[in-house]
Write a protein that holds these residues in place. Structure first.
Motif, short mmCIF file in Angstrom:
data_model
loop_
_atom_site.label_atom_id
_atom_site.label_comp_id
_atom_site.label_asym_id
_atom_site.label_seq_id
_atom_site.Cartn_x
_atom_site.Cartn_y
_atom_site.Cartn_z
N LEU A 237 12.14 17.15 -13.74
CA LEU A 237 13.50 17.23 -13.07
C LEU A 237 14.13 17.46 -11.87
O LEU A 237 14.75 16.81 -11.41
CB LEU A 237 13.86 19.07 -12.94
N HIS A 238 12.73 16.62 -11.07
CA HIS A 238 12.93 16.36 -8.95
C HIS A 238 12.60 14.67 -9.49
O HIS A 238 13.36 14.12 -8.36
CB HIS A 238 11.84 16.91 -8.54
N GLY A 239 12.96 14.11 -10.47
CA GLY A 239 12.57 13.09 -10.86
C GLY A 239 11.38 12.15 -11.10
O GLY A 239 10.89 12.06 -9.85
N LEU A 240 10.88 11.63 -12.51
CA LEU A 240 9.45 11.13 -12.43
C LEU A 240 10.37 9.21 -12.57
O LEU A 240 10.74 8.78 -13.51
CB LEU A 240 9.18 11.29 -13.99
N ASN A 241 9.61 8.93 -11.00
CA ASN A 241 9.96 7.54 -10.76
C ASN A 241 9.36 6.40 -11.63
O ASN A 241 8.20 6.78 -10.49
CB ASN A 241 10.97 6.96 -9.72
N LEU A 242 9.08 5.97 -12.30
CA LEU A 242 7.65 4.98 -12.92
C LEU A 242 7.56 3.26 -12.40
O LEU A 242 7.35 2.48 -13.07
CB LEU A 242 7.75 4.63 -14.44
N SER A 243 8.95 3.32 -11.62
CA SER A 243 9.91 1.59 -11.37
C SER A 243 8.26 0.51 -10.60
O SER A 243 8.47 -0.24 -10.60
CB SER A 243 10.73 1.75 -10.83
N TRP B 127 -2.89 10.95 -19.78
CA TRP B 127 -2.41 11.57 -19.80
C TRP B 127 -2.65 12.35 -18.06
O TRP B 127 -3.40 12.96 -17.69
CB TRP B 127 -2.87 12.55 -20.82
N LEU B 128 -1.82 12.55 -17.92
CA LEU B 128 -1.44 13.68 -17.15
C LEU B 128 -0.19 15.45 -17.39
O LEU B 128 0.14 15.11 -17.64
CB LEU B 128 -0.21 12.45 -16.03
N ASN B 129 -1.11 15.87 -15.73
CA ASN B 129 -0.70 16.87 -15.91
C ASN B 129 -0.22 17.24 -13.91
O ASN B 129 -0.96 16.82 -13.18
CB ASN B 129 -1.58 18.57 -16.59
N ASP B 130 0.59 18.29 -14.20
CA ASP B 130 1.16 19.47 -12.45
C ASP B 130 0.42 19.95 -12.19
O ASP B 130 0.01 20.61 -13.15
CB ASP B 130 2.86 19.77 -12.98
N PRO B 131 -0.13 19.38 -11.27
CA PRO B 131 -0.74 20.31 -10.83
C PRO B 131 -0.61 21.74 -10.22
O PRO B 131 -1.84 22.74 -10.76
CB PRO B 131 -1.00 20.08 -9.14
N ASP B 132 0.79 21.84 -10.89
CA ASP B 132 1.22 23.37 -10.80
C ASP B 132 1.04 23.59 -11.97
O ASP B 132 1.72 25.44 -12.04
CB ASP B 132 2.44 23.41 -9.63
N HIS B 133 1.60 23.01 -12.98
CA HIS B 133 0.81 23.87 -14.13
C HIS B 133 2.67 23.67 -14.90
O HIS B 133 2.78 24.93 -15.73
CB HIS B 133 0.20 24.56 -15.03
N CYS B 134 3.92 22.82 -14.12
CA CYS B 134 5.16 23.45 -14.55
C CYS B 134 5.29 21.61 -15.08
O CYS B 134 6.55 21.13 -13.94
CB CYS B 134 5.86 23.87 -13.51
N LYS C 43 9.24 20.75 -14.16
CA LYS C 43 10.09 20.63 -12.57
C LYS C 43 9.65 19.24 -11.97
O LYS C 43 10.26 18.76 -11.31
CB LYS C 43 9.29 22.23 -11.82
N CYS C 44 8.15 19.01 -12.33
CA CYS C 44 8.42 17.43 -11.46
C CYS C 44 9.27 16.53 -12.14
O CYS C 44 9.72 15.45 -11.36
CB CYS C 44 7.22 16.84 -12.46
#
Length: 365
Positions: free
Chosen positions: A98-104, A85-92, A95-96
């Motif tokens: 929308l910027h793109g979560l690339n797991l390739s 389980w992961l969380n954005d350091p800025d707690h948003c 937003k991450c």
């Protein structure tokens, strides 16, 4: 037992203990235990599997860096079910996403992904979108950013005239929903596969100093070589058989005594939830034993404030079936929780594993 037999038995017991290298590779960063397949950047390379590198900031926060997506705080690692389980350091987290979560280029995959479309709406328009999720960390004074499941856009045609579409992205859910602050996202991995070792309370690790073959140290399934086991069995002989027989006899006596004292209670084994060997969750028969309720037109719920399914993030509607978990008194869409429990034996909100089964109750609220 002779001296020779005693020595063999002691050697066997020591063989079940974790090796020194296993202990070196088990460290903590704050409240998070880091062990194989993960490793901190300060540890030897053979402590972790390739691309499972973590870092520890200020000796308190474990951080995972994803290529092209940036750094995420590690909330929890489930080594048994191989989830993180992961969380954005800025707690948003939205937003991450929308910027793109690339797991390739990572060993991770999304767990329970679902497509959501984000919209920028006026403050007045957003209050009329009952099924949309308000994203407070992206919203401002005069506008509101909302997200709606892509498969429900047909039922919200007014969005096209009152809101501006931002993007449609895949959302990897956490167990409580990604849109609430602090909940983050949930990812999983398939390789290396340490499920059998973890189930046996062993220590997953590399088999040798080279290569990527994974083995298991300690635990219930680990032992010596086949020839060494034959030697121990031959040396222990009758004393071992006597001990096994004594354990079985004492266990039967305890169960008999329990049944005599609790004649109206079901047997202990009958109350254990049944796991499907092919997946990580419960079997269909066990899932069906939890109560199901058909919502009436009034949509009367056990807790009126809990009017949204925590799994699909949609409000409960009339004539929908909801399934209740009596142990924790949580409820969900029957379809949503059924699919969840087929893949995960722990409940989505409280993460508890069921200890008792409840009878099916069907009624209209």
């Amino acid at each position: 037992m002779t001296l020779f037999q005693t020595i063999l038995f002691i050697v066997f017991l020591f063989s079940l203990q974790p090796s020194a290298s296993v202990e070196i590779c088990r460290v903590s960063c704050g409240n998070q235990l880091v062990r194989f397949p993960f490793r901190l950047s300060s540890q030897p390379d053979r402590c972790g599997y390739p691309r499972f590198n973590l870092s520890c900031k200020d000796q308190a926060q474990t951080v995972l860096s994803l290529p092209f997506s940036g750094e995420f705080n590690v909330v929890h690692i489930d080594y048994l079910f191989q989830n993180i389980w992961l969380n954005d350091p800025d707690h948003c987290t939205p937003k991450c996403l929308l910027h793109g979560l690339n797991l390739s280029s990572t060993p991770f995959d999304s767990l329970y992904p679902r497509s959501f479309t984000f919209f920028n709406c006026s403050a007045a328009a957003s209050t009329q979108l009952h099924q949309a999720k308000h994203i407070s960390c992206l919203s401002g004074t005069n506008f509101s950013v909302v997200a709606l499941p892509a498969d429900r856009l047909d039922s919200s045609a007014s969005l096209s005239t009152s809101c501006l579409e931002i993007a449609t992205v895949l959302v990897p859910f956490s167990w409580t929903g990604w849109s609430n602050l602090g909940n983050g996202i949930m990812l999983t991995w398939n390789e290396p596969n340490c499920l059998r070792c973890e189930t046996g309370a062993g220590n997953c690790m590399f088999k040798s100093e080279t290569g990527l073959d994974v083995g298991c140290s300690g635990g219930f399934t680990n032992g010596l070589s086949r020839h060494a086991k034959y030697g121990i069995l031959f040396g222990a002989g009758i004393p071992v058989l006597f001990i096994v027989g004594l354990v079985i006899y004492l266990r039967n006596k305890v169960e008999e005594d329990y049944n005599n004292r609790h004649p109206n209670q079901p047997e202990l084994l009958s109350t254990t939830p049944r796991l499907d060997a092919s997946v990580k969750g419960l079997d269909g028969q066990t899932i069906e034993e939890y109560p199901v309720t058909l919502l009436s037109e009034s949509r009367r719920l056990p807790r009126p404030n809990d009017n949204t399914c925590p799994i699909c993030l949609s409000e409960y509607q009339a004539k929908e079936m909801i399934r209740t978990i009596p142990d924790c008194e949580h409820y969900f869409h029957a379809v949503c929780i059924d699919e969840w429990l087929k893949l995960n034996a722990a409940f989505p909100l409280c993460r508890n594993t069921p200890q008792t089964l409840a009878p099916i109750v069907s009624s209209s609220s």
